[in-house]
Write a protein that holds these residues in place. Sequence first.
Motif, mmCIF file in Angstrom:
data_model
loop_
_atom_site.group_PDB
_atom_site.id
_atom_site.type_symbol
_atom_site.label_atom_id
_atom_site.label_comp_id
_atom_site.label_asym_id
_atom_site.label_seq_id
_atom_site.Cartn_x
_atom_site.Cartn_y
_atom_site.Cartn_z
ATOM 1 N N ASN A 53 33.012 67.232 33.667
ATOM 2 C CA ASN A 53 34.131 66.970 34.569
ATOM 3 C C ASN A 53 35.478 67.248 33.915
ATOM 4 O OD1 ASN A 53 34.864 66.162 37.235
ATOM 5 N ND2 ASN A 53 35.576 64.196 36.455
ATOM 6 N N GLU A 54 35.455 67.950 32.801
ATOM 7 C CA GLU A 54 36.708 68.294 32.121
ATOM 8 C C GLU A 54 37.076 69.752 32.385
ATOM 9 O OE1 GLU A 54 39.346 67.480 30.650
ATOM 10 O OE2 GLU A 54 39.068 65.319 30.499
ATOM 11 N N LYS A 55 38.253 70.128 31.931
ATOM 12 C CA LYS A 55 38.818 71.437 32.273
ATOM 13 C C LYS A 55 37.991 72.610 31.756
ATOM 14 C CE LYS A 55 41.990 70.938 28.351
ATOM 15 N NZ LYS A 55 43.397 70.843 27.947
ATOM 16 N N GLU A 56 37.260 72.410 30.643
ATOM 17 C CA GLU A 56 36.501 73.536 30.089
ATOM 18 C C GLU A 56 35.374 73.967 31.029
ATOM 19 O OE1 GLU A 56 38.613 71.599 26.761
ATOM 20 O OE2 GLU A 56 37.304 70.851 28.365
ATOM 21 N N TYR A 57 34.586 73.010 31.495
ATOM 22 C CA TYR A 57 33.484 73.353 32.400
ATOM 23 C C TYR A 57 34.021 73.769 33.768
ATOM 24 C CZ TYR A 57 28.762 73.209 34.359
ATOM 25 O OH TYR A 57 27.562 73.550 34.944
ATOM 26 N N ARG A 58 35.133 73.167 34.172
ATOM 27 C CA ARG A 58 35.765 73.592 35.422
ATOM 28 C C ARG A 58 36.237 75.046 35.310
ATOM 29 N NH1 ARG A 58 37.611 69.489 38.999
ATOM 30 N NH2 ARG A 58 37.035 67.388 38.307
ATOM 31 N N SER A 59 36.776 75.403 34.150
ATOM 32 C CA SER A 59 37.232 76.780 33.935
ATOM 33 C C SER A 59 36.071 77.760 33.983
ATOM 34 C CB SER A 59 37.954 76.895 32.585
ATOM 35 O OG SER A 59 39.150 76.146 32.587
ATOM 36 N N PHE A 60 34.910 77.330 33.497
ATOM 37 C CA PHE A 60 33.723 78.183 33.534
ATOM 38 C C PHE A 60 33.392 78.586 34.970
ATOM 39 C CE2 PHE A 60 29.108 78.671 33.996
ATOM 40 C CZ PHE A 60 28.848 79.643 33.047
ATOM 41 N N TRP A 61 33.619 77.663 35.927
ATOM 42 C CA TRP A 61 33.270 77.921 37.316
ATOM 43 C C TRP A 61 34.471 78.293 38.184
ATOM 44 C CZ3 TRP A 61 28.672 79.066 38.681
ATOM 45 C CH2 TRP A 61 27.573 78.527 38.001
ATOM 46 N N THR A 108 34.019 77.922 24.144
ATOM 47 C CA THR A 108 33.318 79.138 24.548
ATOM 48 C C THR A 108 33.114 79.169 26.062
ATOM 49 O OG1 THR A 108 32.156 79.264 22.423
ATOM 50 C CG2 THR A 108 31.203 80.491 24.260
ATOM 51 N N LEU A 109 32.719 78.042 26.622
ATOM 52 C CA LEU A 109 32.472 77.977 28.064
ATOM 53 C C LEU A 109 33.747 78.120 28.880
ATOM 54 C CD1 LEU A 109 29.805 75.136 28.385
ATOM 55 C CD2 LEU A 109 29.476 77.591 28.650
ATOM 56 N N ARG A 110 34.858 77.728 28.307
ATOM 57 C CA ARG A 110 36.136 77.830 29.023
ATOM 58 C C ARG A 110 36.380 79.268 29.500
ATOM 59 N NH1 ARG A 110 41.718 75.934 28.805
ATOM 60 N NH2 ARG A 110 41.212 74.161 27.517
ATOM 61 N N PHE A 201 31.790 66.363 43.030
ATOM 62 C CA PHE A 201 31.130 67.346 42.165
ATOM 63 C C PHE A 201 29.757 67.696 42.725
ATOM 64 C CE2 PHE A 201 28.335 68.583 38.706
ATOM 65 C CZ PHE A 201 29.095 69.498 38.004
ATOM 66 N N LYS A 202 29.030 66.691 43.191
ATOM 67 C CA LYS A 202 27.706 66.920 43.765
ATOM 68 C C LYS A 202 27.799 67.811 45.002
ATOM 69 C CE LYS A 202 23.627 64.538 45.578
ATOM 70 N NZ LYS A 202 22.994 63.226 45.875
ATOM 71 N N ALA A 203 28.782 67.535 45.861
ATOM 72 C CA ALA A 203 28.968 68.337 47.073
ATOM 73 C C ALA A 203 29.287 69.788 46.717
ATOM 74 C CB ALA A 203 30.073 67.738 47.932
ATOM 75 N N TRP A 204 30.170 69.979 45.728
ATOM 76 C CA TRP A 204 30.510 71.336 45.291
ATOM 77 C C TRP A 204 29.287 72.040 44.707
ATOM 78 C CZ3 TRP A 204 29.967 73.132 40.274
ATOM 79 C CH2 TRP A 204 30.405 74.437 40.063
ATOM 80 N N ARG A 205 28.515 71.333 43.908
ATOM 81 C CA ARG A 205 27.325 71.916 43.276
ATOM 82 C C ARG A 205 26.311 72.370 44.331
ATOM 83 N NH1 ARG A 205 22.692 69.570 41.908
ATOM 84 N NH2 ARG A 205 23.500 67.461 42.188
ATOM 85 N N ILE A 206 26.105 71.553 45.343
ATOM 86 C CA ILE A 206 25.178 71.914 46.414
ATOM 87 C C ILE A 206 25.673 73.144 47.173
ATOM 88 C CG2 ILE A 206 24.241 71.151 48.633
ATOM 89 C CD1 ILE A 206 24.172 68.310 47.480
ATOM 90 N N GLU A 207 26.981 73.197 47.447
ATOM 91 C CA GLU A 207 27.559 74.350 48.139
ATOM 92 C C GLU A 207 27.451 75.609 47.294
ATOM 93 O OE1 GLU A 207 29.450 76.705 50.965
ATOM 94 O OE2 GLU A 207 28.472 74.752 51.108
ATOM 95 N N ARG A 208 27.697 75.492 46.009
ATOM 96 C CA ARG A 208 27.579 76.638 45.094
ATOM 97 C C ARG A 208 26.163 77.203 45.101
ATOM 98 N NH1 ARG A 208 27.056 74.706 39.225
ATOM 99 N NH2 ARG A 208 25.016 74.289 40.136
#
Length: 242
Positions: A53-61, A108-110, A201-208
């Motif tokens: 839930n931090e900016k790095e993983y958000r940046s990945f997506w 790296t994921l960012r 986050f769950k709703a976004w993940r399901i939509e993705r």
Amino acid sequence: QQLLNLIQFLSESPACQATLKESHKTDLLKKLVTSAQQKQQQLPFLLWQATLNEKEYRSFWKTSNIDTKYPETLPPKQSEALEDLFQFNRSVLENTETSVALEETLGTLRHGDGGQLLSAYIYLHNKLEVANQLLEQALKKPFCYPENPHPKVNILKNTINKFFIPEIQRLSNDLNQRLEKIMPKVQQLEELQPNREHPAFKAWRIERNHIFKLARKATKKHVLIINKLYVQCALKPGKQAD
């Protein structure tokens, strides 16, 4: 940093407790034990916040404009970083030591391509939806009769050979390969703490995940419709109409 500090506190707490016990510092020992218990309870939630839930993983997506060279050009070590992040999370939850450098892994994921992959699938889905509607209309007329092929059947064949096969089909195959390489690692990471994720986050993940399925389904549908047109026009791949 808060997560790393908490992990260090919990790792050093048993030794500190033993020292306090030997020194008969009962009151301080009780405070330390209570604090360690509280922090242990906080750990899973803080772990999810700091990694997913931090900016790095958000940046990945983070979705972006379509890169015409994607996925020919890819950022390095994304698959490895996703695996490392999973191993780090699991080690923390199981209270085992890990050699994974969290900050380096998140760094790296960012710069990862999850967002590019998602954008490319959206682009592919939108293009195929339009194409499939046009092809379905052609089938209903019908486009060809066995005894009287449509005069523009060769134009159809050439369009498929020049546009669908080298562009759409290639893009679909490349995207599928990329999806199959990173999504199993993404899923094992995200499913490690399913009860901790925020509802948004769950709703976004399901939509993705739904978008990925829709695009792949649209590609299969496109191939099916083209094959129906070939049959209707008595054509085979590589064969021109008379």
